[in-house]
Design a protein around this motif. Structure first.
Motif, PDB file in Angstrom:
ATOM      1  N   THR A 199      34.347  43.621  42.963  1.00  0.00           N
ATOM      2  CA  THR A 199      35.096  42.545  42.298  1.00  0.00           C
ATOM      3  C   THR A 199      36.524  42.475  42.810  1.00  0.00           C
ATOM      4  O   THR A 199      37.076  41.381  43.046  1.00  0.00           O
ATOM      5  CB  THR A 199      35.084  42.779  40.785  1.00  0.00           C
ATOM      6  OG1 THR A 199      33.725  42.893  40.324  1.00  0.00           O
ATOM      7  CG2 THR A 199      35.764  41.611  40.061  1.00  0.00           C
ATOM      8  N   HIS A 200      37.153  43.654  43.013  1.00  0.00           N
ATOM      9  CA  HIS A 200      38.542  43.676  43.508  1.00  0.00           C
ATOM     10  C   HIS A 200      38.639  43.083  44.912  1.00  0.00           C
ATOM     11  O   HIS A 200      39.548  42.300  45.217  1.00  0.00           O
ATOM     12  CB  HIS A 200      39.050  45.115  43.493  1.00  0.00           C
ATOM     13  CG  HIS A 200      40.455  45.245  44.003  1.00  0.00           C
ATOM     14  ND1 HIS A 200      40.724  45.562  45.323  1.00  0.00           N
ATOM     15  CD2 HIS A 200      41.655  45.077  43.387  1.00  0.00           C
ATOM     16  CE1 HIS A 200      42.023  45.593  45.497  1.00  0.00           C
ATOM     17  NE2 HIS A 200      42.625  45.318  44.329  1.00  0.00           N
TER      18      HIS A 200
ATOM     19  N   THR B  75      40.652  39.748  46.128  1.00  0.00           N
ATOM     20  CA  THR B  75      41.665  39.830  47.193  1.00  0.00           C
ATOM     21  C   THR B  75      41.401  38.803  48.282  1.00  0.00           C
ATOM     22  O   THR B  75      42.323  38.123  48.758  1.00  0.00           O
ATOM     23  CB  THR B  75      41.677  41.232  47.789  1.00  0.00           C
ATOM     24  OG1 THR B  75      41.907  42.192  46.748  1.00  0.00           O
ATOM     25  CG2 THR B  75      42.767  41.367  48.846  1.00  0.00           C
ATOM     26  N   ILE B  76      40.145  38.664  48.696  1.00  0.00           N
ATOM     27  CA  ILE B  76      39.791  37.687  49.733  1.00  0.00           C
ATOM     28  C   ILE B  76      40.065  36.272  49.252  1.00  0.00           C
ATOM     29  O   ILE B  76      40.600  35.421  49.984  1.00  0.00           O
ATOM     30  CB  ILE B  76      38.315  37.861  50.144  1.00  0.00           C
ATOM     31  CG1 ILE B  76      38.115  39.220  50.844  1.00  0.00           C
ATOM     32  CG2 ILE B  76      37.862  36.720  51.044  1.00  0.00           C
ATOM     33  CD1 ILE B  76      36.673  39.540  51.121  1.00  0.00           C
TER      34      ILE B  76
ATOM     35  N   GLN C 263      43.473  31.405  49.522  1.00  0.00           N
ATOM     36  CA  GLN C 263      44.330  30.414  48.879  1.00  0.00           C
ATOM     37  C   GLN C 263      45.729  30.404  49.473  1.00  0.00           C
ATOM     38  O   GLN C 263      46.335  29.356  49.690  1.00  0.00           O
ATOM     39  CB  GLN C 263      44.402  30.721  47.365  1.00  0.00           C
ATOM     40  CG  GLN C 263      43.084  30.496  46.635  1.00  0.00           C
ATOM     41  CD  GLN C 263      42.691  29.030  46.619  1.00  0.00           C
ATOM     42  OE1 GLN C 263      43.551  28.163  46.558  1.00  0.00           O
ATOM     43  NE2 GLN C 263      41.388  28.756  46.671  1.00  0.00           N
ATOM     44  N   ARG C 264      46.250  31.616  49.774  1.00  0.00           N
ATOM     45  CA  ARG C 264      47.582  31.702  50.348  1.00  0.00           C
ATOM     46  C   ARG C 264      47.621  31.081  51.744  1.00  0.00           C
ATOM     47  O   ARG C 264      48.557  30.356  52.096  1.00  0.00           O
ATOM     48  CB  ARG C 264      48.011  33.168  50.419  1.00  0.00           C
ATOM     49  CG  ARG C 264      49.438  33.357  50.913  1.00  0.00           C
ATOM     50  CD  ARG C 264      49.939  34.771  50.623  1.00  0.00           C
ATOM     51  NE  ARG C 264      49.091  35.792  51.215  1.00  0.00           N
ATOM     52  CZ  ARG C 264      48.246  36.564  50.531  1.00  0.00           C
ATOM     53  NH1 ARG C 264      48.142  36.431  49.206  1.00  0.00           N
ATOM     54  NH2 ARG C 264      47.503  37.471  51.138  1.00  0.00           N
ATOM     55  N   HIS C 265      46.584  31.344  52.560  1.00  0.00           N
ATOM     56  CA  HIS C 265      46.523  30.750  53.895  1.00  0.00           C
ATOM     57  C   HIS C 265      46.407  29.234  53.821  1.00  0.00           C
ATOM     58  O   HIS C 265      46.995  28.510  54.638  1.00  0.00           O
ATOM     59  CB  HIS C 265      45.355  31.327  54.682  1.00  0.00           C
ATOM     60  CG  HIS C 265      45.608  32.713  55.196  1.00  0.00           C
ATOM     61  ND1 HIS C 265      46.650  33.002  56.047  1.00  0.00           N
ATOM     62  CD2 HIS C 265      44.957  33.887  54.961  1.00  0.00           C
ATOM     63  CE1 HIS C 265      46.642  34.299  56.334  1.00  0.00           C
ATOM     64  NE2 HIS C 265      45.636  34.855  55.691  1.00  0.00           N
TER      65      HIS C 265
END
Length: 533
Positions: A59-60, A64-65, A70-72
């Motif tokens: 889940t972590h 993270t992915i 989203q940031r990219h």
């Protein structure tokens, strides 16, 4: 199943039927069963915790992915917006003016936004990077002092830079600036058309007295050199045409109106040297039928015959018209050349080449090339009527068997004048001299020469990294100390000289060697002079 308390209780009384051995075996059996149960329970709990831990890690990683994606995506949207904003901005004297195109193609300019240009920061040293990561309390006084000095220097640099910020101006100022720039095309007009490959801004050149800019119809030569000649082409400047090569394309419209002897870049950024074609270039690059008399041989023939302005010269063997052009230039407008050719295709090719050069010359100089060459299709062996009543100051022969036409030509040659013969091989030379010996013609063979042309490569000596080599002559006692060792100052001077981008005169050695590509044999020249018997 025997309980633990019952198994270990000391008050257990054995019955008469039970023996001590059976009681002990029952005790240990109950002990093993009890521990087996707890072991299985412990293993089950451990497996459950392990599965839960794996699920938590999965889940972590998933979260993270997802967050990184989203940031990219946000960063990508920012870059797209930034590129669009940069494309839609125009710069006037350091200020940015945004352009909004409407459907009708007109552009409305907004107010000038205040924009401060900042200098590029220098890269940080390793000490500054490490000190920037540490807290202020952990830094030593020396490091703090260095950081304060650097900040003071940065403030001084920013103070020395002129303030390029422009105050926001009103609509009236914008209207005035747009009126000043009314002659300049809009942003969309600066881009090339769909079919345009090369674009070059037209420049106004201050022409020298007698200088003319390139015009359509002229003959030009395009050259590209690196260590040697890589590309060379003669072409006629035409409206709408293109100069194509392996190094790119240049539009003829971009060449027209420019001065000669200029470098123009192709659409690939390769500089091509554009100049006007000389008579030598034209003779070597023009369309030809038979072999031509090369310029080096033609110049020697003109010197042999001593052709000057106003002379009347006979040429037999027009060929492609090369020698006719050289003779036409030598005799000038006051002289004349009679060129005779026996073959129809050679005669037609010589006339076309001659007229093409005259047309290009008139566009180049603004005056006509003298029309002083008369081309005739005839055989001199039987065309005595063509030469009747005419005398010549010189005769130039370029035939396979020139000794056959000598009886017809020599009577019309002035006494003491020269007949120059252009022959391809030494066998023809021997046949010519044998024909002169057997005939009763008043001719003297003065010279039989061959003119080799040897090109050389002479260039400054360069090192592998492209720097100039330096002359290092031996001077006794120069740069040596009393102990005989080289001083450090002389070494520093040598290094400074090697890195000097513009070395002084005489400090660079040169290489000189024959060019690897040499011109092969061309022809033999025979000089026959008419004498009075």
């Amino acid at each position: 199943m025997i309980s633990y308390s019952a198994a270990i209780s000391p008050k257990k009384h054995f019955s008469s039927a039970e023996s001590p051995q059976s009681s002990f075996s029952a005790f240990f059996t109950g002990w093993d069963r009890h521990h087996s149960f707890h072991l299985v329970t412990f293993l089950n709990v451990t497996m459950a915790l392990k599965v839960a831990l794996h699920r938590l890690v999965f889940t972590h990683r998933t979260l993270t992915i997802w967050a990184s994606s989203q940031r990219h995506s946000r960063h990508r949207d920012l870059l797209v917006n930034l590129s669009e904003s940069v494309r839609d901005t125009r710069t006037f004297s350091g200020a940015a003016v945004k352009r909004n195109d409407n459907k009708e193609g007109t552009s409305d300019y907004s107010r000038l936004s205040t924009k401060v240009t900042s200098r590029k920061r220098r890269p940080l040293s390793p000490l500054e990077r490490i000190s920037g990561l540490l807290p202020q309390d952990a830094l030593s006084p020396e490091v703090m002092q260095l950081r304060e000095q650097e900040s003071d220097k940065g403030a001084e640099i920013q103070g020395s830079v002129p303030n390029r910020t422009q105050v926001e101006v009103g609509d009236e100022d914008i209207v005035k600036k747009s009126e000043h720039q009314a002659h300049s095309p809009p942003v969309g007009a600066e881009e090339l058309d769909t079919g345009s490959v090369h674009h070059r801004e037209k420049q106004v050149w201050a022409a020298l007295p007698g200088e003319r800019l390139l015009t359509c119809g002229e003959l030009l030569v395009a050259e590209y050199r690196r260590k040697r000649m890589e590309f060379r082409k003669m072409f006629q400047l035409q409206t709408g045409a293109r100069l194509e090569s392996s190094w790119g394309v240049i539009l003829h419209n971009d060449i027209a109106g420019q001065p000669a002897g200029q470098f123009l870049k192709t659409h690939r950024g390769v500089p091509i040297f554009i100049r006007r074609a000389s008579l030598e270039d034209y003779v070597l690059c023009m369309k030809r039928g038979p072999a031509i008399a090369y310029p080096k041989d033609a110049a020697s023939m003109l010197m042999m015959m001593d052709v000057t302005e106003g002379d009347c010269v006979l040429e037999s063997g027009s060929g492609s018209g090369a020698m006719s052009l050289f003779l036409s230039k030598a005799v000038g407008s006051k002289g004349s050349v009679l060129s005779v050719e026996v073959r129809e295709d050679h005669h037609r090719r010589a006339v076309l080449n001659y007229n093409r050069w005259r047309t290009s010359w008139s566009l180049r100089r603004g005056e006509e090339w003298p029309d002083n060459v008369q081309f005739h299709k005839a055989d001199l062996c039987t065309a005595s009527s063509l030469l009747a009543g005419r005398g010549f100051h010189a005769v130039a022969l370029d035939l396979i068997n020139p000794h056959l036409v000598l009886p017809t030509v020599i009577p019309h040659l002035h006494p003491g004048a020269v007949c120059a013969v252009y022959l391809a091989n030494i066998t023809q030379v021997t046949d010519l001299l044998e024909g002169v010996r057997c005939s009763t013609l008043p001719l003297l063979c003065e010279r039989v020469i061959e003119l080799p042309l040897r090109e050389w490569v002479v260039a400054p000596a360069l090192q592998k990294d492209g720097r100039y080599c330096n002359k290092k002559g031996f001077h006794p006692g120069f740069g040596l100390s009393q102990d005989g060792e080289a001083s450090e100052e002389s070494d520093k001077e040598d290094l400074t000289t090697e890195e000097d981008p513009d070395p002084p005169f005489g400090s660079i050695p040169y290489i000189a060697r024959p060019h690897p590509e040499q011109m092969s044999h061309t022809a033999f020249l025979v000089k026959l002079r008419k004498c009075v018997q």
